[in-house]
Design an enzyme around this catalytic site. Structure first.
Site, PDB file in Angstrom:
ATOM      1  N   THR A  13      11.152   6.064   4.325  1.00  0.00           N
ATOM      2  CA  THR A  13       9.740   5.688   4.361  1.00  0.00           C
ATOM      3  C   THR A  13       9.150   6.142   5.698  1.00  0.00           C
ATOM      4  OG1 THR A  13      10.345   3.522   5.265  1.00  0.00           O
ATOM      5  CG2 THR A  13      10.149   3.703   2.868  1.00  0.00           C
TER       6      THR A  13
ATOM      7  N   LYS B  46      14.659 -10.478   9.643  1.00  0.00           N
ATOM      8  CA  LYS B  46      15.195 -10.315   8.292  1.00  0.00           C
ATOM      9  C   LYS B  46      16.352 -11.292   8.068  1.00  0.00           C
ATOM     10  CE  LYS B  46      12.687  -6.721   6.902  1.00  0.00           C
ATOM     11  NZ  LYS B  46      11.726  -6.817   5.784  1.00  0.00           N
TER      12      LYS B  46
ATOM     13  N   SER C  59       0.813  -1.222   0.000  1.00  0.00           N
ATOM     14  CA  SER C  59       0.000   0.000   0.000  1.00  0.00           C
ATOM     15  C   SER C  59       0.842   1.266   0.000  1.00  0.00           C
ATOM     16  CB  SER C  59      -0.943   0.008   1.212  1.00  0.00           C
ATOM     17  OG  SER C  59      -0.205   0.063   2.423  1.00  0.00           O
ATOM     18  N   ARG C  60       2.102   1.162   0.421  1.00  0.00           N
ATOM     19  CA  ARG C  60       2.934   2.363   0.534  1.00  0.00           C
ATOM     20  C   ARG C  60       4.411   1.984   0.548  1.00  0.00           C
ATOM     21  NH1 ARG C  60       0.925   3.488   6.722  1.00  0.00           N
ATOM     22  NH2 ARG C  60       1.818   1.620   7.652  1.00  0.00           N
ATOM     23  N   GLY C  61       5.254   3.013   0.557  1.00  0.00           N
ATOM     24  CA  GLY C  61       6.691   2.822   0.705  1.00  0.00           C
ATOM     25  C   GLY C  61       7.316   1.944  -0.366  1.00  0.00           C
TER      26      GLY C  61
ATOM     27  N   TYR D 290      15.878  -2.284  16.955  1.00  0.00           N
ATOM     28  CA  TYR D 290      15.388  -2.818  15.678  1.00  0.00           C
ATOM     29  C   TYR D 290      15.285  -4.339  15.733  1.00  0.00           C
ATOM     30  CZ  TYR D 290      14.795  -2.998  10.575  1.00  0.00           C
ATOM     31  OH  TYR D 290      14.297  -3.198   9.300  1.00  0.00           O
TER      32      TYR D 290
END
Length: 279
Positions: free
Chosen positions: A216, A185, A38-40, A179
């Site tokens: 972002t 990740k 939806s974004r970024g 983070y």
């Protein structure tokens, strides 16, 4: 004398990878699903594939919020390009929701060529301070959810000898005190390596793109925990479109020699520890 393509995509430890420019029809008649689009970065990837001729499956997590509004706006933009678009609300941490997502793809397009695993969700705080619900959400969304998507995509991707690309970040290899997403990740980069081997016999290619610092929505929060980030030279910040370009390349036949790899797109940020303070 054989003439090389005019543009060099990038060089690797195995030599120089050459590729021709990917024009507006390079993905014609292909279907690309981008989770969290939806974004970024996800929106940039979806837009890039649409510009290359692909029809797009857009995904957002929560109905009725800003993500849905942004996804609907992107849908209209891609439709204006003359592409087909399927917009699906699905929380990838739920297996039933993921099954519904891929049923919708099957019903609409009956095929899938590219699965881009971009969706991610995590708080900014040290791992030892995470609440139980935050730990479970961290793993459910960013690890288990991606595996759900891989599992459910296989029947469609196998038919098309498709591609899977996971979107990682520098947190997979560098410490940041707030983070926790980085550990997920890192785990997924291992999944990429393993799946590239197990899915090769099905004709499915699996790779990842590790993005550098992108401005972002999450960047505004990140700078609260990493004060030195404002000291980085402007040319070390990555645009979402730069990551999207490499994702598109990994879905192109020119990338046939790259399997199970994580390509770092960070403008050289990770090459040196002395970037901060430079003018």
């Amino acid at each position: 004398m054989v003439e090389r393509p005019k543009s060099v995509i990038f060089s690797t430890a195995y030599g120089i990878v050459y590729g021709t420019a990917m024009g507006p029809d390079s993905c014609k008649n292909k279907i690309a699903l981008v989770t969290g689009s939806s974004r970024g970065i996800g929106a940039a990837i979806a837009r890039k594939f649409a510009l290359a001729g692909a029809d797009i499956v857009l995904n957002f997590r929560k109905a009725g919020g800003s993500s849905q509004a942004q996804a609907e706006k992107l849908r209209d933009e891609i439709l204006a390009m003359g592409r087909q678009v399927l917009l699906v609300q699905a929380d990838i941490s739920s297996y039933e929701s993921v099954k519904g997502l891929f049923r919708a793809v099957q019903e609409k397009f009956s095929r899938l060529d590219f699965l881009i695993l971009n969706a991610a969700k995590a708080p900014f705080k040290p791992i030892e301070r995470l609440l139980e619900r935050e730990i479970r959400s961290l793993v459910d969304v960013n690890y288990i959810g991606n595996i759900f998507c891989i599992k459910e995509s296989l029947p469609l991707l196998e038919q098309a000898s498709g591609k899977i690309v996971f979107i990682s970040s520098l947190g997979s290899r560098f410490y940041n005190p707030a983070y926790p997403l980085g550990s997920m990740k890192s785990a997924m980069e291992s999944v990429v390596r393993d799946c590239s081997e197990t899915l090769a016999e099905k004709g499915i290619s699996v790779n990842a793109v590790c993005g550098g610092i992108v401005k972002t929505d999450s960047f505004k929060v990140l700078r609260q925990y990493w004060q030195e980030i404002d000291q980085l030279p402007a040319d070390l910040f990555v645009e979402p479109e730069e990551i999207a370009d490499v994702v598109l390349f990994l879905c192109d036949p020119a990338s046939v020699g790259i399997r199970g790899q994580t390509i770092v797109v960070d403008r050289g940020l990770s090459n040196s520890l002395s970037h901060t303070g430079k003018k």
